[in-house]
Scaffold this active site. Structure first.
Site, PDB file in Angstrom:
ATOM      1  N   CYS A  58       4.619 -10.715 -11.048  1.00  0.00           N
ATOM      2  CA  CYS A  58       5.033 -10.710  -9.632  1.00  0.00           C
ATOM      3  C   CYS A  58       4.632 -11.992  -8.901  1.00  0.00           C
ATOM      4  O   CYS A  58       5.186 -12.305  -7.847  1.00  0.00           O
ATOM      5  CB  CYS A  58       4.453  -9.492  -8.913  1.00  0.00           C
ATOM      6  SG  CYS A  58       5.064  -7.944  -9.578  1.00  0.00           S
ATOM      7  N   HIS A  71       4.979 -11.130  -1.138  1.00  0.00           N
ATOM      8  CA  HIS A  71       5.590 -10.421  -2.271  1.00  0.00           C
ATOM      9  C   HIS A  71       5.871  -8.990  -1.819  1.00  0.00           C
ATOM     10  O   HIS A  71       5.036  -8.356  -1.165  1.00  0.00           O
ATOM     11  CB  HIS A  71       4.631 -10.440  -3.461  1.00  0.00           C
ATOM     12  CG  HIS A  71       5.030  -9.510  -4.558  1.00  0.00           C
ATOM     13  ND1 HIS A  71       6.310  -9.488  -5.062  1.00  0.00           N
ATOM     14  CD2 HIS A  71       4.341  -8.555  -5.235  1.00  0.00           C
ATOM     15  CE1 HIS A  71       6.384  -8.559  -6.007  1.00  0.00           C
ATOM     16  NE2 HIS A  71       5.198  -7.979  -6.124  1.00  0.00           N
ATOM     17  N   ASN A  73      10.510  -3.461  -5.547  1.00  0.00           N
ATOM     18  CA  ASN A  73       9.707  -4.583  -6.047  1.00  0.00           C
ATOM     19  C   ASN A  73      10.520  -5.306  -7.120  1.00  0.00           C
ATOM     20  O   ASN A  73      10.730  -4.762  -8.204  1.00  0.00           O
ATOM     21  CB  ASN A  73       8.391  -4.043  -6.610  1.00  0.00           C
ATOM     22  CG  ASN A  73       7.475  -5.150  -7.115  1.00  0.00           C
ATOM     23  OD1 ASN A  73       7.889  -6.300  -7.254  1.00  0.00           O
ATOM     24  ND2 ASN A  73       6.231  -4.800  -7.394  1.00  0.00           N
TER      25      ASN A  73
HETATM   26  N1  ACO Z   1       7.322  11.125  -6.837  1.00  0.00           N
HETATM   27  C1  ACO Z   1       6.632  12.215  -6.465  1.00  0.00           C
HETATM   28  N2  ACO Z   1       5.335  12.393  -6.739  1.00  0.00           N
HETATM   29  C2  ACO Z   1       4.702  11.401  -7.390  1.00  0.00           C
HETATM   30  C3  ACO Z   1       5.363  10.234  -7.804  1.00  0.00           C
HETATM   31  C4  ACO Z   1       6.723  10.107  -7.501  1.00  0.00           C
HETATM   32  N3  ACO Z   1       7.450   9.030  -7.837  1.00  0.00           N
HETATM   33  N4  ACO Z   1       4.477   9.433  -8.426  1.00  0.00           N
HETATM   34  C5  ACO Z   1       3.296  10.071  -8.415  1.00  0.00           C
HETATM   35  N5  ACO Z   1       3.435  11.266  -7.792  1.00  0.00           N
HETATM   36  C6  ACO Z   1       2.414  12.281  -7.535  1.00  0.00           C
HETATM   37  C7  ACO Z   1       1.285  12.199  -8.532  1.00  0.00           C
HETATM   38  O1  ACO Z   1       1.603  12.916  -9.708  1.00  0.00           O
HETATM   39  C8  ACO Z   1       0.168  12.838  -7.750  1.00  0.00           C
HETATM   40  O2  ACO Z   1       0.333  14.236  -7.787  1.00  0.00           O
HETATM   41  P1  ACO Z   1      -0.948  15.210  -7.911  1.00  0.00           P
HETATM   42  O3  ACO Z   1      -1.749  14.935  -6.690  1.00  0.00           O
HETATM   43  O4  ACO Z   1      -0.324  16.549  -7.961  1.00  0.00           O
HETATM   44  O5  ACO Z   1      -1.624  14.783  -9.159  1.00  0.00           O
HETATM   45  C9  ACO Z   1       0.442  12.388  -6.325  1.00  0.00           C
HETATM   46  O6  ACO Z   1       1.818  11.995  -6.283  1.00  0.00           O
HETATM   47  C10 ACO Z   1      -0.397  11.213  -5.888  1.00  0.00           C
HETATM   48  O7  ACO Z   1      -0.348  10.219  -6.895  1.00  0.00           O
HETATM   49  P2  ACO Z   1      -1.150   8.896  -6.786  1.00  0.00           P
HETATM   50  O8  ACO Z   1      -0.946   8.064  -8.010  1.00  0.00           O
HETATM   51  O9  ACO Z   1      -2.536   9.214  -6.361  1.00  0.00           O
HETATM   52  O10 ACO Z   1      -0.374   8.231  -5.578  1.00  0.00           O
HETATM   53  P3  ACO Z   1      -0.823   7.030  -4.686  1.00  0.00           P
HETATM   54  O11 ACO Z   1      -1.034   7.466  -3.318  1.00  0.00           O
HETATM   55  O12 ACO Z   1      -1.872   6.188  -5.336  1.00  0.00           O
HETATM   56  O13 ACO Z   1       0.526   6.165  -4.674  1.00  0.00           O
HETATM   57  C11 ACO Z   1       1.476   4.218  -5.679  1.00  0.00           C
HETATM   58  C12 ACO Z   1       1.031   5.655  -5.883  1.00  0.00           C
HETATM   59  C13 ACO Z   1       2.617   4.184  -4.679  1.00  0.00           C
HETATM   60  C14 ACO Z   1       1.948   3.646  -7.004  1.00  0.00           C
HETATM   61  C15 ACO Z   1       0.269   3.430  -5.143  1.00  0.00           C
HETATM   62  O14 ACO Z   1      -0.855   3.600  -5.938  1.00  0.00           O
HETATM   63  C16 ACO Z   1       0.575   1.975  -5.006  1.00  0.00           C
HETATM   64  O15 ACO Z   1       1.330   1.576  -4.159  1.00  0.00           O
HETATM   65  N6  ACO Z   1      -0.051   1.111  -5.810  1.00  0.00           N
HETATM   66  C17 ACO Z   1       0.244  -0.288  -5.796  1.00  0.00           C
HETATM   67  C18 ACO Z   1       1.045  -0.537  -6.959  1.00  0.00           C
HETATM   68  C19 ACO Z   1       2.152  -1.508  -6.773  1.00  0.00           C
HETATM   69  O16 ACO Z   1       2.774  -1.639  -5.746  1.00  0.00           O
HETATM   70  N7  ACO Z   1       2.426  -2.181  -7.856  1.00  0.00           N
HETATM   71  C20 ACO Z   1       3.487  -3.083  -7.919  1.00  0.00           C
HETATM   72  C21 ACO Z   1       3.206  -4.092  -8.935  1.00  0.00           C
HETATM   73  S1  ACO Z   1       1.780  -4.978  -8.542  1.00  0.00           S
HETATM   74  C22 ACO Z   1       2.186  -5.856  -7.295  1.00  0.00           C
HETATM   75  O17 ACO Z   1       3.330  -6.272  -7.226  1.00  0.00           O
HETATM   76  C23 ACO Z   1       1.199  -6.097  -6.277  1.00  0.00           C
END
Ligand code: ACO
Length: 325
Positions: A115, A252, A282
Site C-alpha cells: 500500500c 492512502h 483500498n
Molecule cells: N462482515 C460482517 N462481520 C464481520 C466482517 C464482515 N466483513 N468481518 C469481521 N466481522 C465480524 C468478526 O467476525 C467479529 O465478529 P465476532 O465479534 O462475532 O467475533 C466482528 O465482526 C468484529 O471483528 P473485528 O475483526 O474485531 O473487527 P474490527 O472492528 O477490528 O474491524 C477491520 C475489522 C475493519 C478490518 C479493522 O480491524 C481495520 O480497519 N483494520 C485496519 C486494516 C486495514 O485497513 N488494512 C488495509 C491494509 S493496511 C493499510 O492499507 C493501512
C-alpha cells in the site's frame, strides 16, 4: 541556492468498469452494507474484468497523466510502477506499460511496497530526477487486488478494490525554499518484524502459487495511526511547515477510521482531507494517485497548493511526501 525539484506536471487515473457494492458482496459473502460502512467507510469498489490486467489499468492511467501534462510520451525516461499485483512474476509490469506506450528507451521497473508503493515509487523517482539521472518520470500505482482476495475470508475480502493512478514528474529548477513547486521532502520507513500481520500466503519461492491476502486487521489498525503520524511529523520538522500550512491531505485510502484518526492527531482540518475510500475501497498502491486525480479533476487541488501524501502497508512499510502542486 538553485536546486532541482521534481514537479508533478500531470495526473491521471483509471477504474475498471465493474462496480461491486457492499450489497453485491453480501450476496456471496457473510457480511452486510452496514458492517462494512461502519467499520471502514467503504460503500463500493471496482473489480477488473476477466482478462483485464494490472498493466492495462496502469497504461490507461498513464495515458491520461501524459495527456494532462501536455508532453510527448517519448520525453519520459523513467517509469516506476508501484504494484503488489503484477501481471506476472516477471517481467515487471512497468516494462509492459512502457511497451504499450511505445517507449523503448530509459528505464522501467516495479516497486514493491504494497500500500506504500506509490509513495515509495514517487520518492525514488524524485531521487533520480534530483540526481540528474532522469528528466521526466512516469510514476504509476496500479493494482488488481481482487485477484488475491479470499472470498471465504470476510475480514479481508470486503476491504479491497482494483484501479490505477499515475503522475508525470519533471525536473525543474527551484530556489531551495519551501515556496518552490515540486517535492519538498519524502520520508520512507520499513520494519519487517511486522511482516506476518499483513501478507500474501503464496509466492514463487515458497508455494509456487499466487496465494491470498491475509491480515490481522486489529494489529494493522493499532500500528497505522502512530506510524503515519510519525513520518508526517518528520516532514513538518524538516521543512518548518505544519498542518496549518497544508492545503490538502491525500492519505492512502485504507479505512475511513484510520484516515480520520490520523488527521485528528495531526490537527488537519477535515475539509482538507481528500477521501475516496467510500467509492474505491483500498486499492493499495493505486489509492493515493486515484484520490489525487479526483481532487485535481474536480478543481480542489490548484497550482501552488501544499499537498501531503502518506501511506502505510504490508511489511510494514510507511512513508510521507510533502509537495507543492
Ligand atoms: N462482515 C460482517 N462481520 C464481520 C466482517 C464482515 N466483513 N468481518 C469481521 N466481522 C465480524 C468478526 O467476525 C467479529 O465478529 P465476532 O465479534 O462475532 O467475533 C466482528 O465482526 C468484529 O471483528 P473485528 O475483526 O474485531 O473487527 P474490527 O472492528 O477490528 O474491524 C477491520 C475489522 C475493519 C478490518 C479493522 O480491524 C481495520 O480497519 N483494520 C485496519 C486494516 C486495514 O485497513 N488494512 C488495509 C491494509 S493496511 C493499510 O492499507 C493501512
Amino acid at each position: 541556492m538553485s536546486v532541482t525539484r521534481s514537479v508533478i506536471v500531470g495526473s491521471g487515473s483509471y477504474l475498471p468498469k465493474k462496480i461491486v457494492t457492499n450489497e453485491d458482496l453480501a450476496k456471496f459473502v457473510d457480511t452486510s452494507d452496514e458492517w462494512i460502512r461502519q467499520r471502514t467507510g467503504i460503500e463500493q469498489r471496482h473489480f477488473a474484468a476477466e482478462g483485464e490486467f494490472t498493466s492495462e489499468l496502469g497504461y490507461k492511467a498513464a495515458l491520461e497523466a501524459i495527456k494532462s501534462a501536455g508532453i510527448d510520451a517519448q520525453e519520459i525516461d523513467l517509469i516506476i510502477c508501484g504494484t503488489a499485483t503484477p501481471d506476472n512474476t516477471f517481467p515487471a509490469t512497468s516494462v509492459a506499460i512502457q511497451n504499450m506506450l511505445g517507449i523503448h528507451h530509459g528505464a522501467a521497473f516495479d516497486l514493491q511496497a504494497v500500500c506504500s508503493g506509490f509513495v515509495f515509487a514517487l520518492s525514488t523517482a524524485d531521487m533520480y530526477l534530483r540526481c540528474g539521472k532522469a528528466k521526466t518520470a512516469l510514476v504509476i500505482g496500479a493494482e488488481t487486488f481482487s485477484r488475491i482476495l479470499d472470498f471465504e475470508d470476510r475480514t479481508t475480502c470486503v476491504l479491497f478494490g482494483d484501479g490505477a493512478g499515475a503522475v508525470v514528474l519533471r525536473a525543474e529548477e527551484g530556489t531551495g525554499e519551501v515556496s518552490d513547486r515540486g517535492i519538498l521532502t519524502s520520508h520512507l520507513r520499513s520494519d519487517g518484524r511486522h511482516k506476518e500481520k499483513l501478507y500474501v500466503d503464496g509466492g514463487p519461492s515458497t508455494t509456487q502459487t499466487t496465494g491470498h491476502l491475509r491480515m490481522e486487521g486489529k494489529e494493522v489498525f493499532k500500528h497505522a495511526v502512530g506510524m503515519i503520524t510519525d513520518v508526517i511529523i518528520d516532514a513538518f520538522n524538516e521543512t518548518g511547515l505544519d498542518a496549518n500550512d497544508l492545503d490538502w491531505f491525500v492519505p492512502h485510502q485504507a479505512n475511513k477510521r484510520i484516515i480520520d484518526a490520523s488527521a485528528k492527531k495531526l490537527n488537519i482540518a477535515p475539509e482538507k482531507v481528500v477521501t475516496t475510500v467510500n467509492l474505491h475501497g483500498n486499492t493499495s498502491a493505486a489509492s493515493i494517485p486515484l484520490a489525487l486525480d479526483t481532487a485535481v479533476k474536480d478543481g480542489r487541488i490548484k497550482k501552488g497548493d501544499l499537498v501531503l501524501f502518506e501511506a502505510m502497508g504490508g511489511g510494514f512499510t510507511w512513508g510521507s511526501i510533502l509537495l507543492r502542486w
